[in-house]
Design an enzyme around this catalytic site. Structure first.
Site, PDB file in Angstrom:
ATOM      1  N   GLU A   1       2.097   0.214  10.161  1.00  0.00           N
ATOM      2  CA  GLU A   1       0.644   0.040  10.043  1.00  0.00           C
ATOM      3  C   GLU A   1      -0.118   1.204  10.673  1.00  0.00           C
ATOM      4  OE1 GLU A   1      -1.182  -3.753  10.290  1.00  0.00           O
ATOM      5  OE2 GLU A   1       0.694  -4.808   9.977  1.00  0.00           O
TER       6      GLU A   1
ATOM      7  N   LEU B   1       0.829  -1.204   0.000  1.00  0.00           N
ATOM      8  CA  LEU B   1       0.000   0.000   0.000  1.00  0.00           C
ATOM      9  C   LEU B   1       0.866   1.256   0.000  1.00  0.00           C
ATOM     10  CD1 LEU B   1      -2.853   1.319   0.292  1.00  0.00           C
ATOM     11  CD2 LEU B   1      -2.524   1.192   2.780  1.00  0.00           C
TER      12      LEU B   1
ATOM     13  N   GLY C   1       2.644   7.822   2.631  1.00  0.00           N
ATOM     14  CA  GLY C   1       2.597   6.892   3.745  1.00  0.00           C
ATOM     15  C   GLY C   1       1.187   6.874   4.303  1.00  0.00           C
TER      16      GLY C   1
ATOM     17  N   THR D   1       7.207  -5.294   3.895  1.00  0.00           N
ATOM     18  CA  THR D   1       7.723  -6.498   4.545  1.00  0.00           C
ATOM     19  C   THR D   1       7.690  -7.644   3.539  1.00  0.00           C
ATOM     20  OG1 THR D   1       6.826  -5.724   6.663  1.00  0.00           O
ATOM     21  CG2 THR D   1       7.451  -8.045   6.522  1.00  0.00           C
TER      22      THR D   1
ATOM     23  N   SER E   1       1.349   6.430  15.604  1.00  0.00           N
ATOM     24  CA  SER E   1       0.527   6.734  16.786  1.00  0.00           C
ATOM     25  C   SER E   1      -0.402   7.911  16.509  1.00  0.00           C
ATOM     26  CB  SER E   1       1.432   7.035  17.990  1.00  0.00           C
ATOM     27  OG  SER E   1       2.125   5.875  18.395  1.00  0.00           O
TER      28      SER E   1
END
Length: 383
Positions: free
Chosen positions: A366, A128, A134, A161, A369
């Site tokens: 993912e 993605l 980002g 990853t 924060s």
């Protein structure tokens, strides 16, 4: 491999012990060797697959373990207490690539890919993020242009990853207008497809045994049969995939925090200063008290997320809370662990040095924060 009878909560301890034994035998002896060399142990991933750890949530009919999210959290946590790099790879394989195909693939796609992914015969990746998009994924520049019975994909994905070693990837590309949430589509692309190559492998602070690399698409022709769901649903699917992915990162964070805490308790009982163990000093014992309390709170949030997910409830808010809190306390606990170890904590002779380096990724991957707080606040104000 576990079966559906292991879903019951009574068997979580059995699963925990099994994973712990596996990690002690197949992971712990090689932690620093892999870390120093930034070596991604593909052979270990195949072994993890043989144990059922790469298809934890995949139904048995697709050769998966068919377990619950509670079992999944336990597996990620136990692996991460030993080596969080491996925990990250297991989490990404399960929740992103495999999870996306399981959640949105048609029956033919599921039968083609899930058995290979669930058994570890194939390693999966998920694309993605891009160099300039980002958190702002809606501005992605990777595009897929319709051409007869195919789509031609051009663009680059990064921070992926297994971006270099994966056998198959789920890639989200723009098929519509910029900023249109229904202008992106998910494709399954196999390694070896012409125009699909790996780019730069990142040289990272932590999580060094988990491969992170670019994926490059240069006039990559993909049949329409490789579309997951419908054209234009890719972004919406991705947000749902990330709801589950955040539980993965919360479990990963929990494992790092517990590993740091357990190492600190052991060290504090053994290390003597002024004629007694440093655990006897209030400055150290209060640190341990804070660490244990934060871990308990993080685990409750994470387990609640898993419970709701298992029961088909919406988890957007709670999984963001779990990921946000668990990742932040993970950094705090790992930092305190280094402090308790003093100078030794700053060396590679003790495990807390690596936990400290690995922990920071949890507050970034993912969704940072800050993005988690954005998700949480939006959900709160929508109520």
């Amino acid at each position: 491999m576990f079966t559906d009878t292991d879903i019951q909560e009574d068997n979580l301890q059995l699963i925990r012990e099994s994973v712990r034994d596996f990690a002690e035998t197949h992971i712990r002896p090689y932690i620093m060797e892999w870390d120093e060399a930034q070596y991604f142990p593909i052979e270990l991933m195949h072994k993890l697959g043989e144990q059922g750890y790469l298809g934890v949530l995949v139904p048995e009919e697709y050769q998966g373990s068919g377990l619950s999210y509670q079992a999944y959290i336990t597996i990620i946590e136990e692996i991460s207490k030993v080596d969080s790099s491996i925990g990250l790879s297991v989490a990404a394989h399960n929740s992103l690539c495999t999870g996306h195909i399981m959640g949105f693939g048609n029956e033919e796609q599921k039968r083609k890919y899930l058995p290979k992914l669930a058994t570890g015969a194939w390693i999966g990746s998920w694309g993605l993020t891009e160099p300039n998009t980002g958190s702002d994924a809606a501005r992605m520049k990777c595009v897929a242009i319709e051409d007869g019975d195919d789509y031609i994909i051009n663009g680059t994905k990064n921070w992926i990853t297994h971006g270099k070693s994966s056998n198959v990837t789920v890639v989200i590309a723009r098929t519509g207008e910029l900023l249109d949430s229904r202008g992106m589509t998910a494709f399954v692309v196999e390694r070896g497809t012409e125009g699909f190559t790996a780019g730069k492998k990142e040289n990272k602070l932590g999580m060094r045994a988990s491969e992170t690399a670019e994926m490059i698409f240069d006039n990559c022709r993909v049949p329409k049969s490789q579309i997951l769901g419908a054209v234009g649903e890719g972004f919406i699917q991705s947000m749902k995939v990330l709801d589950g992915g955040r539980i993965s990162i919360a479990a990963l964070s929990l494992g790092i925090a517990k590993g740091s805490y357990e190492a600190s308790v052991k060290y504090a009982k053994e290390r003597e200063q002024f004629g007694q163990p440093i655990a006897n000093f209030q400055g150290i014992s209060f640190k341990l008290a804070d660490m244990a309390t934060k871990i308990q709170a993080a685990e409750l949030l994470t387990r609640k997320s898993g419970y709701l997910k298992d029961n088909g409830e919406k988890v957007t808010q709670i999984s963001a809370m779990a990921k946000y809190y668990a990742s932040e306390i993970c950094v705090q606990v790992a930092t305190d662990a280094v402090q308790i170890h003093g100078g030794y904590g700053y060396t590679k002779d003790y495990p807390v040095e690596k936990f400290f380096r690995d922990s920071k990724l949890c507050t970034i991957g993912e969704g940072t924060s800050e993005i988690q707080k954005l998700v949480i606040s939006r959900e709160l104000l929508r109520e």
